[in-house]
Design an enzyme around this catalytic site. Structure first.
Site, PDB file in Angstrom:
ATOM      1  N   LYS A  54       0.834  -1.214   0.000  1.00 26.33           N
ATOM      2  CA  LYS A  54       0.000   0.000   0.000  1.00 26.33           C
ATOM      3  C   LYS A  54       0.868   1.264   0.000  1.00 26.33           C
ATOM      4  O   LYS A  54       2.086   1.200   0.272  1.00 26.33           O
ATOM      5  CB  LYS A  54      -0.924  -0.039   1.223  1.00 26.33           C
ATOM      6  CG  LYS A  54      -1.971  -1.159   1.149  1.00 26.33           C
ATOM      7  CD  LYS A  54      -2.956  -1.080   2.310  1.00 26.33           C
ATOM      8  CE  LYS A  54      -4.004  -2.174   2.221  1.00 26.33           C
ATOM      9  NZ  LYS A  54      -5.017  -2.043   3.311  1.00 26.33           N
ATOM     10  N   TYR A  66     -12.373  -1.443  -3.877  1.00 24.71           N
ATOM     11  CA  TYR A  66     -12.873  -1.586  -2.506  1.00 24.71           C
ATOM     12  C   TYR A  66     -14.398  -1.457  -2.434  1.00 24.71           C
ATOM     13  O   TYR A  66     -14.948  -1.135  -1.372  1.00 24.71           O
ATOM     14  CB  TYR A  66     -12.194  -0.564  -1.591  1.00 24.71           C
ATOM     15  CG  TYR A  66     -10.808  -1.002  -1.138  1.00 24.71           C
ATOM     16  CD1 TYR A  66     -10.644  -2.122  -0.317  1.00 24.71           C
ATOM     17  CD2 TYR A  66      -9.677  -0.296  -1.516  1.00 24.71           C
ATOM     18  CE1 TYR A  66      -9.386  -2.529   0.104  1.00 24.71           C
ATOM     19  CE2 TYR A  66      -8.403  -0.698  -1.094  1.00 24.71           C
ATOM     20  CZ  TYR A  66      -8.277  -1.817  -0.283  1.00 24.71           C
ATOM     21  OH  TYR A  66      -7.024  -2.219   0.139  1.00 24.71           O
ATOM     22  N   PHE A 118     -15.264   3.987   7.047  1.00 24.80           N
ATOM     23  CA  PHE A 118     -13.883   4.227   6.632  1.00 24.80           C
ATOM     24  C   PHE A 118     -13.698   4.249   5.119  1.00 24.80           C
ATOM     25  O   PHE A 118     -12.581   4.433   4.635  1.00 24.80           O
ATOM     26  CB  PHE A 118     -12.942   3.185   7.264  1.00 24.80           C
ATOM     27  CG  PHE A 118     -13.245   1.748   6.903  1.00 24.80           C
ATOM     28  CD1 PHE A 118     -12.763   1.189   5.727  1.00 24.80           C
ATOM     29  CD2 PHE A 118     -13.994   0.946   7.756  1.00 24.80           C
ATOM     30  CE1 PHE A 118     -13.034  -0.128   5.391  1.00 24.80           C
ATOM     31  CE2 PHE A 118     -14.271  -0.381   7.427  1.00 24.80           C
ATOM     32  CZ  PHE A 118     -13.785  -0.914   6.243  1.00 24.80           C
ATOM     33  N   ARG A 155      -2.558 -14.272   4.110  1.00 26.63           N
ATOM     34  CA  ARG A 155      -3.230 -13.546   5.195  1.00 26.63           C
ATOM     35  C   ARG A 155      -2.525 -13.806   6.535  1.00 26.63           C
ATOM     36  O   ARG A 155      -2.451 -12.919   7.381  1.00 26.63           O
ATOM     37  CB  ARG A 155      -4.722 -13.872   5.248  1.00 26.63           C
ATOM     38  CG  ARG A 155      -5.472 -13.305   4.028  1.00 26.63           C
ATOM     39  CD  ARG A 155      -6.971 -13.287   4.187  1.00 26.63           C
ATOM     40  NE  ARG A 155      -7.414 -12.308   5.164  1.00 26.63           N
ATOM     41  CZ  ARG A 155      -7.759 -11.048   4.880  1.00 26.63           C
ATOM     42  NH1 ARG A 155      -7.706 -10.587   3.629  1.00 26.63           N
ATOM     43  NH2 ARG A 155      -8.171 -10.244   5.828  1.00 26.63           N
ATOM     44  N   THR A 215      -6.028  -7.104  10.431  1.00 25.31           N
ATOM     45  CA  THR A 215      -6.165  -5.769   9.824  1.00 25.31           C
ATOM     46  C   THR A 215      -5.475  -4.669  10.628  1.00 25.31           C
ATOM     47  O   THR A 215      -4.804  -3.806  10.066  1.00 25.31           O
ATOM     48  CB  THR A 215      -7.661  -5.439   9.660  1.00 25.31           C
ATOM     49  OG1 THR A 215      -8.296  -6.518   8.967  1.00 25.31           O
ATOM     50  CG2 THR A 215      -7.855  -4.143   8.870  1.00 25.31           C
ATOM     51  N   ARG A 265       2.059  -6.624   8.846  1.00 26.15           N
ATOM     52  CA  ARG A 265       1.330  -5.471   9.375  1.00 26.15           C
ATOM     53  C   ARG A 265       1.895  -5.030  10.719  1.00 26.15           C
ATOM     54  O   ARG A 265       1.943  -3.842  11.017  1.00 26.15           O
ATOM     55  CB  ARG A 265      -0.164  -5.780   9.435  1.00 26.15           C
ATOM     56  CG  ARG A 265      -0.793  -5.688   8.033  1.00 26.15           C
ATOM     57  CD  ARG A 265      -2.166  -6.247   7.962  1.00 26.15           C
ATOM     58  NE  ARG A 265      -2.876  -5.806   6.763  1.00 26.15           N
ATOM     59  CZ  ARG A 265      -4.053  -6.269   6.382  1.00 26.15           C
ATOM     60  NH1 ARG A 265      -4.669  -7.187   7.108  1.00 26.15           N
ATOM     61  NH2 ARG A 265      -4.629  -5.826   5.284  1.00 26.15           N
ATOM     62  N   ASN A 292      -2.038   0.081   6.905  1.00 28.27           N
ATOM     63  CA  ASN A 292      -1.560  -1.211   7.410  1.00 28.27           C
ATOM     64  C   ASN A 292      -0.660  -1.965   6.422  1.00 28.27           C
ATOM     65  O   ASN A 292      -0.561  -3.185   6.457  1.00 28.27           O
ATOM     66  CB  ASN A 292      -2.747  -2.063   7.864  1.00 28.27           C
ATOM     67  CG  ASN A 292      -3.746  -2.306   6.757  1.00 28.27           C
ATOM     68  OD1 ASN A 292      -3.553  -1.881   5.624  1.00 28.27           O
ATOM     69  ND2 ASN A 292      -4.816  -3.003   7.077  1.00 28.27           N
ATOM     70  N   HIS A 341      -2.138  -5.425   1.425  1.00 34.00           N
ATOM     71  CA  HIS A 341      -3.465  -5.989   1.150  1.00 34.00           C
ATOM     72  C   HIS A 341      -3.309  -7.461   0.800  1.00 34.00           C
ATOM     73  O   HIS A 341      -2.296  -7.868   0.221  1.00 34.00           O
ATOM     74  CB  HIS A 341      -4.114  -5.265  -0.044  1.00 34.00           C
ATOM     75  CG  HIS A 341      -5.311  -5.982  -0.603  1.00 34.00           C
ATOM     76  ND1 HIS A 341      -6.575  -5.818  -0.089  1.00 34.00           N
ATOM     77  CD2 HIS A 341      -5.422  -6.906  -1.600  1.00 34.00           C
ATOM     78  CE1 HIS A 341      -7.424  -6.595  -0.762  1.00 34.00           C
ATOM     79  NE2 HIS A 341      -6.744  -7.265  -1.679  1.00 34.00           N
ATOM     80  N   GLU A 360      -9.355 -10.166  -8.233  1.00 34.01           N
ATOM     81  CA  GLU A 360      -8.463  -9.033  -7.949  1.00 34.01           C
ATOM     82  C   GLU A 360      -7.218  -9.063  -8.833  1.00 34.01           C
ATOM     83  O   GLU A 360      -6.724  -8.021  -9.259  1.00 34.01           O
ATOM     84  CB  GLU A 360      -8.079  -9.038  -6.468  1.00 34.01           C
ATOM     85  CG  GLU A 360      -9.248  -8.681  -5.559  1.00 34.01           C
ATOM     86  CD  GLU A 360      -8.882  -8.653  -4.082  1.00 34.01           C
ATOM     87  OE1 GLU A 360      -9.760  -8.337  -3.269  1.00 34.01           O
ATOM     88  OE2 GLU A 360      -7.718  -8.946  -3.741  1.00 34.01           O
TER      89      GLU A 360
HETATM   90  P1  IDP Z   1      -8.335  -6.604   5.373  1.00 36.27           P
HETATM   91  O1  IDP Z   1      -7.435  -5.700   4.548  1.00 36.27           O
HETATM   92  O2  IDP Z   1      -7.627  -7.154   6.580  1.00 36.27           O
HETATM   93  O3  IDP Z   1      -8.993  -7.663   4.533  1.00 36.27           O
HETATM   94  P2  IDP Z   1     -10.883  -5.197   5.354  1.00 36.27           P
HETATM   95  O4  IDP Z   1     -11.911  -5.299   6.421  1.00 36.27           O
HETATM   96  O5  IDP Z   1     -11.144  -5.884   4.046  1.00 36.27           O
HETATM   97  O6  IDP Z   1      -9.485  -5.676   5.985  1.00 36.27           O
HETATM   98  O7  IDP Z   1     -10.648  -3.646   5.095  1.00 36.27           O
HETATM   99  C1  IDP Z   1      -9.970  -3.190   3.937  1.00 36.27           C
HETATM  100  C2  IDP Z   1      -9.012  -2.106   4.355  1.00 36.27           C
HETATM  101  O8  IDP Z   1      -9.736  -0.985   4.857  1.00 36.27           O
HETATM  102  C3  IDP Z   1      -8.058  -2.465   5.519  1.00 36.27           C
HETATM  103  O9  IDP Z   1      -6.925  -3.187   5.103  1.00 36.27           O
HETATM  104  C4  IDP Z   1      -7.708  -1.090   6.051  1.00 36.27           C
HETATM  105  O10 IDP Z   1      -6.737  -0.436   5.223  1.00 36.27           O
HETATM  106  C5  IDP Z   1      -9.039  -0.370   5.911  1.00 36.27           C
HETATM  107  N1  IDP Z   1      -9.856  -0.483   7.143  1.00 36.27           N
HETATM  108  C6  IDP Z   1     -10.536  -1.561   7.583  1.00 36.27           C
HETATM  109  N2  IDP Z   1     -11.187  -1.317   8.731  1.00 36.27           N
HETATM  110  C7  IDP Z   1     -10.911  -0.030   9.025  1.00 36.27           C
HETATM  111  C8  IDP Z   1     -11.286   0.833  10.115  1.00 36.27           C
HETATM  112  O11 IDP Z   1     -12.023   0.450  11.034  1.00 36.27           O
HETATM  113  N3  IDP Z   1     -10.795   2.110  10.088  1.00 36.27           N
HETATM  114  C9  IDP Z   1      -9.984   2.562   9.069  1.00 36.27           C
HETATM  115  N4  IDP Z   1      -9.624   1.781   8.025  1.00 36.27           N
HETATM  116  C10 IDP Z   1     -10.067   0.505   8.010  1.00 36.27           C
HETATM  117 MG    MG Z   2     -10.362  -7.447   2.977  1.00 35.75          MG
END
Ligand code: IDP
Ligand code: MG
Length: 137
Positions: free
Chosen positions: A9, A49, A57, A85, A91, A102, A112, A115, A126
């Site tokens: 990212k 997304y 968010f 993962r 996350t 992460r 973080n 992805h 994707e």
């Molecule tokens: P993941 O990347 O672990 O699969 P997802 O729930 O798919 O997590 O969320 C996609 C991305 O959105 C996360 O990697 C992070 O960058 C962002 N994100 C997820 N939850 C939050 C939040 O509660 N606050 C701010 N950003 C978030």
């Molecule tokens: Mg995700």
């Protein structure tokens, strides 16, 4: 063998962690099938997304993901989706296990570092979003 999409990212690209993350990918036994740096436009980030549209968010995530270049990597490995993962960690970097990408390179739940696809089906989708047939082995 399973394919999955990894993205370094904008935070981790800007901080200079691309090399370290690629090294880890190789150490974990993934084959790199495609690799490129791109700067997503707003519409592309919104589409990528789209599953998160409406969440609190979402707008900020789109702004973050378009804030600078990212490195998209098509990966292949046995149990590739779940393994990537595990290597990423959960996350929120603050909760991610020690040694995960992460935990090492992420700073906030949004910023973080990496992805990863969340299912085999989404991994294929994707990868097709980022790579055409000529750009992937
Ligand atoms: P993941 O990347 O672990 O699969 P997802 O729930 O798919 O997590 O969320 C996609 C991305 O959105 C996360 O990697 C992070 O960058 C962002 N994100 C997820 N939850 C939050 C939040 O509660 N606050 C701010 N950003 C978030
Ligand atoms: Mg995700």
């Amino acid at each position: 063998m399973e394919e999955t999409l990894a993205i370094v990212k904008p935070d981790a690209v800007a901080a200079g962690f691309v090399g370290k993350i690629l090294s880890r990918i190789e150490e974990e036994g993934f084959r790199v099938r495609g690799l490129k740096m791109v700067h997503l436009r707003e519409g592309e980030a919104r589409l990528f997304y789209g599953v998160h549209r409406g969440k609190p968010f979402y707008e900020s995530l789109v702004a973050f993901m378009t804030s600078g270049p990212v490195v998209a990597i098509a990966l292949e490995r046995e149990d590739g989706v779940a393994h990537w993962r595990r290597v990423m960690g959960v996350t929120d970097p603050a909760s991610a296990a020690e040694g995960t990408l992460r935990s090492l390179y992420g700073t906030t739940v949004q910023r973080n570092a990496v992805h990863g696809s969340d299912s085999v089906e989404n991994g294929v989708g994707e990868i097709n979003f980022f790579f055409n047939t000529l750009e992937k082995t």
